[in-house]
Design an enzyme around this catalytic site. Structure first.
Site, PDB file in Angstrom:
ATOM      1  N   SER A 254       0.859  -1.180   0.000  1.00  0.00           N
ATOM      2  CA  SER A 254       0.000   0.000   0.000  1.00  0.00           C
ATOM      3  C   SER A 254       0.895   1.230   0.000  1.00  0.00           C
ATOM      4  CB  SER A 254      -0.889   0.007   1.234  1.00  0.00           C
ATOM      5  OG  SER A 254      -0.105   0.352   2.360  1.00  0.00           O
ATOM      6  N   LYS A 255       0.264   2.381   0.001  1.00  0.00           N
ATOM      7  CA  LYS A 255       0.985   3.663  -0.016  1.00  0.00           C
ATOM      8  C   LYS A 255       2.073   3.730   1.052  1.00  0.00           C
ATOM      9  CE  LYS A 255      -1.147   6.537  -2.944  1.00  0.00           C
ATOM     10  NZ  LYS A 255      -0.265   6.884  -4.026  1.00  0.00           N
ATOM     11  N   ARG A 256       1.813   3.064   2.179  1.00  0.00           N
ATOM     12  CA  ARG A 256       2.790   3.111   3.270  1.00  0.00           C
ATOM     13  C   ARG A 256       4.164   2.571   2.850  1.00  0.00           C
ATOM     14  NH1 ARG A 256       2.038  -0.418   7.173  1.00  0.00           N
ATOM     15  NH2 ARG A 256       0.373  -1.464   6.063  1.00  0.00           N
ATOM     16  N   HIS A 257       4.165   1.665   1.885  1.00  0.00           N
ATOM     17  CA  HIS A 257       5.425   1.022   1.489  1.00  0.00           C
ATOM     18  C   HIS A 257       6.110   1.737   0.329  1.00  0.00           C
ATOM     19  CE1 HIS A 257       2.742  -2.227   3.099  1.00  0.00           C
ATOM     20  NE2 HIS A 257       3.767  -2.316   3.906  1.00  0.00           N
ATOM     21  N   GLU A 264       3.522   7.911 -10.451  1.00  0.00           N
ATOM     22  CA  GLU A 264       4.260   8.573  -9.366  1.00  0.00           C
ATOM     23  C   GLU A 264       5.768   8.349  -9.527  1.00  0.00           C
ATOM     24  OE1 GLU A 264       2.155   8.421  -5.263  1.00  0.00           O
ATOM     25  OE2 GLU A 264       1.258   6.836  -6.483  1.00  0.00           O
TER      26      GLU A 264
END
Ligand code: GLU
Length: 487
Positions: A254-257, A264
């Site tokens: 997810s975005k956290r990783h 992007e």
């Protein structure tokens, strides 16, 4: 496997191209290119609320940027089009009609509330929530009554009882599902739009797709699709379900990783070939120790039997390492072109770029190229070139300029650069060498004070870049400022 291989990438245009989708596209593409087969791109836009043309464009753009082209499909055409599912509704309606006629599908009139109550009842008994077949055998009268009530209806597929559905997966081996656990599923929604599981079967069959490589999250859809191939008398393709992508902490990526969309990475200044290289290693492993591969090398080496069953771990440090290595080996002009927008945004470039200023920018980029993991980082490294108010970064830097030999070094250096006819990295190297020799002090005693006097820092780009990038006049200005050296 031979040149009759046909693969497809069939994204739903509900967001930008993701790491996982890009990896599926890549594996399909590699298989096709390796075997001289064909690649199709089809848009699965049956989720009308979430699909958008912007997402479609983003996905196609990102694919092309990665270097993944296709032979047939959206924006390209071909004999099996159209390639957008909402433009193929007739095909699905007709097939649904055949299933209704043969009794393999039926109309269901259950309301959302009824279905929700049924799901809850299943769960309360500890069963998997599924449709229990309420409308499976409605009599003519009951049907007429429900129609007369004006109820909305969907078409459900009649799942055969007591069958084992075997997915023969090229990555996972045989995976067995019991038909009794599935429950009759919707193939056409009340607005006449087919569900994914229905449309995908017809499209893959009609487009003569031979191999479907996709993410593991679709594995549980595959028995539903196989049952439909069977019912429609169509031949199923080979399936290969590639493992999920997890973050380093083993939870779903997810975005956290790290960023999850290709755009992007593109906008941060990653190189497409580095990203492709990285994606290939997310689940596929090469035979030897080598980890850096061109697209062509990947085509030669890729094979489904080296695609792993266990989850792939997304390691941003590895991507950065790979990308840094690709940046170091890239032509400086290419990195300069990529760097310009970032330098502009940071305010380091204003106005037009002339051939001379372009050459100057190239020198700047060359001086930090090996430090970059991705091109956006350039703005962190080039401040020394733009700010003529040199400040000592810390006490250690200040101390360097207090050493005994400093004024001798500065005077000799000043003389040398005043006399120099040109200042290029090459000529500066020569100048610094001659200076060191003349002063008989050893490199460090010469280079460190010069570096600090010109930048206020004890680290940074090579002196033989700093000096020509600043040019004689700005070097003299800085020397006057930091060590008080004037005529
Ligand atoms: N449209 C599906 C998705 O984007 C594709 C599934 C498939 O490859 O069959 O997840």
């Amino acid at each position: 496997m031979d040149n009759s291989i046909v693969v497809r990438f069939a994204p739903s245009p509900t967001g930008p191209l993701h790491i996982g989708g890009a990896r599926s596209a890549l594996f399909n593409w590699l298989l096709a290119r390796k075997h001289g087969g064909r690649m199709i791109v089809r848009i699965e836009d049956t989720d009308l609320d979430r699909s958008s043309i912007e997402s479609e464009e983003n996905i196609l753009d990102s694919l092309l940027w990665l270097g993944l082209d296709w032979d047939e499909g959206i924006a390209k055409g071909g004999e099996h089009g159209p390639y957008r599912q909402t433009e193929r509704l007739n095909t699905y309606t007709q097939a649904a009609g055949r299933l209704l006629d043969s009794g393999q599908a039926y109309y269901c009139y259950c309301t959302e509330e009824e279905l929700a109550a049924e799901r809850e009842a299943c769960m309360a008994k500890g069963d998997l929530p599924r449709y229990l077949g309420k409308c499976r055998s409605l009599s003519e009268d009951e049907r007429n009554r429900l129609e007369a009530e004006g109820r909305k209806k969907v078409i459900r597929f009649r799942v055969p009882d007591n069958e084992n559905v075997i997915v023969q997966d090229l990555v996972r081996g045989n995976v067995i599902f019991e038909s009794n656990g599935i429950g009759d599923y919707v193939i056409v929604k009340s607005d006449g739009i087919p569900t994914y599981n229905f449309a995908v079967v017809l499209d893959d069959a009609l487009m003569k797709v031979t191999h479907v490589i996709r993410g593991e999250e679709h594995l549980s859809n595959t028995p539903r699709q196989l049952l439909l191939y069977n019912a429609l008398g169509l031949r199923a393709p080979y399936f290969a379900h590639v493992s999920l992508i997890l973050g380093k902490d083993r939870s779903k990526m997810s975005k956290r990783h790290g960023s999850t969309s290709i755009e992007e990475y593109r906008s941060k200044g990653y190189l497409p070939e580095a990203l492709v290289n990285f994606l290939a290693l997310l689940g596929w492993s090469p035979v030897g120790e080598e980890e850096i591969f061109t697209l062509q090398e990947l085509v030669e080496q890729f094979s489904l039997d080296r695609v792993a069953k266990n989850p792939a771990v997304f390691d941003i440090d590895k991507l950065n390492w790979l990308n840094g290595s690709y940046i170091r080996n890239s032509d400086v002009g290419r990195i300069t072109d990529m760097a310009i927008p970032f330098l502009r945004e940071a305010g380091y470039i204003t106005g037009e770029i002339t051939p001379d200023s372009y050459e100057w920018l190239k020198m700047i980029v060359a001086s930090v190229q090996e430090k970059l993991e991705y091109v956006a980082q350039i703005t962190d490294h080039v401040k020394v070139y733009f700010d003529d108010h040199v400040k000592m970064e810390n006490e250690a830097a200040g101390a360097v300029l207090k050493e005994l030999e400093v004024s001798e070094v500065m005077r000799a250096f000043r003389r040398k650069i005043t006399e120099a006819e040109e200042l290029t990295p090459e000529s500066t190297k020569g100048l610094l060498k001659a200076l060191t020799k003349e002063l008989k002090l050893g490199g460090k005693k010469v280079y460190m004070p010069l570096r600090v006097a010109l930048t206020g820092q004890t680290h940074g780009p090579e002196l033989f870049y700093i000096i020509p990038v600043l040019g004689r006049d700005r070097v003299l200005v800085r020397l006057a400022q930091t060590v008080g050296l004037k005529d």
